[in-house]
Motif scaffolding. Structure first.
Motif, PDB file in Angstrom:
ATOM      1  N   VAL A 104     -17.255  28.543  14.308  1.00  0.00           N
ATOM      2  CA  VAL A 104     -18.636  28.811  13.876  1.00  0.00           C
ATOM      3  C   VAL A 104     -19.598  28.786  15.052  1.00  0.00           C
ATOM      4  O   VAL A 104     -20.453  29.663  15.198  1.00  0.00           O
ATOM      5  N   GLY A 105     -19.458  27.800  15.929  1.00  0.00           N
ATOM      6  CA  GLY A 105     -20.370  27.688  17.066  1.00  0.00           C
ATOM      7  C   GLY A 105     -20.276  28.884  17.999  1.00  0.00           C
ATOM      8  O   GLY A 105     -21.295  29.431  18.446  1.00  0.00           O
ATOM      9  N   ALA A 106     -19.062  29.311  18.292  1.00  0.00           N
ATOM     10  CA  ALA A 106     -18.870  30.446  19.204  1.00  0.00           C
ATOM     11  C   ALA A 106     -19.382  31.738  18.575  1.00  0.00           C
ATOM     12  O   ALA A 106     -19.967  32.598  19.259  1.00  0.00           O
ATOM     13  N   GLU A 107     -19.172  31.896  17.280  1.00  0.00           N
ATOM     14  CA  GLU A 107     -19.631  33.125  16.612  1.00  0.00           C
ATOM     15  C   GLU A 107     -21.162  33.162  16.570  1.00  0.00           C
ATOM     16  O   GLU A 107     -21.769  34.213  16.797  1.00  0.00           O
ATOM     17  N   ILE A 108     -21.794  32.031  16.295  1.00  0.00           N
ATOM     18  CA  ILE A 108     -23.263  31.983  16.306  1.00  0.00           C
ATOM     19  C   ILE A 108     -23.782  32.330  17.704  1.00  0.00           C
ATOM     20  O   ILE A 108     -24.706  33.139  17.856  1.00  0.00           O
TER      21      ILE A 108
END
Lengths: 129, 129
Positions: B78-82
């Motif tokens: 989630v963090g990398a995609e955001i």
């Protein structure tokens, strides 16, 4: 007897934010934009096929309109599908040439359109009596 | 390196029109409603799997909110995609516990969520460097 299915998920943006939004979604999905951009004749731009041939597309809407997402339901009988959905509680907001804009019981906009997805339609559509 | 894809198309309706809208969309798609309805813990109701395992779902939103459709992008990071989407022009509207609500450059709302679709995720996701 007729058939229908969800064919297209459309990201609608007004003219003023259209280009920025289209660039973003193309990059977000890793789909280079094609040559066909919205024109006065057709406000649509195809973005990507989702699995099962549901199309992700963009629509350039009128200046000042709010961005939104709407669904297109494709069918081999537009009149019969509209009648079916109206009987279930939808309302026809606008009858266009060959398709229609409807609202669900909460006022959410969607469209009923002729078959758009070619060979993907038949295996994924539902048959209605 | 992480992966992501569009996982869910959500039809959002405020509490006052939720039941009518949910009845309509279930009938429109010929999908009987399940036992799981929106609750205070989880405002979601699953409606149907579209081809390729993209889920069609409903969300009961706050009283007085406007009906809308929004997309969930599922990802294994989630963090990398955001971070990837923010670099492309998105903005984080709200960081929630384990997922986030974002807006595209035109202000359109979407979410980035952990993997929702189980076995359907891997074959349909895109890998980002």
């Amino acid at each position: 007897m007729h058939r229908s299915r969800i064919a297209v998920v459309l990201l609608d943006h007004p003219a003023e934010s259209y280009e920025a939004a289209a660039q973003f979604w193309a990059a977000a999905h890793g789909s280079p934009r094609g040559e066909k951009r919205p024109s006065d004749d057709s406000p649509y731009e195809s973005l990507r096929d989702l699995p099962g041939g549901v199309e992700l597309a963009l629509q350039r809407t009128g200046p000042g309109s709010s961005p939104r997402v709407h669904l297109d339901i494709e069918t081999d009988d537009v009149g019969a599908e509209i009648a079916r959905l109206v009987a279930l509680g939808a309302a026809v907001a606008e009858q266009r040439d060959g398709y229609a804009i409807l609202t669900d019981p909460g006022g959410l906009v969607f469209c009923v359109v002729p078959v758009q997805t070619g060979a993907d339609f038949e295996p994924h559509a539902t048959t209605w009596p």
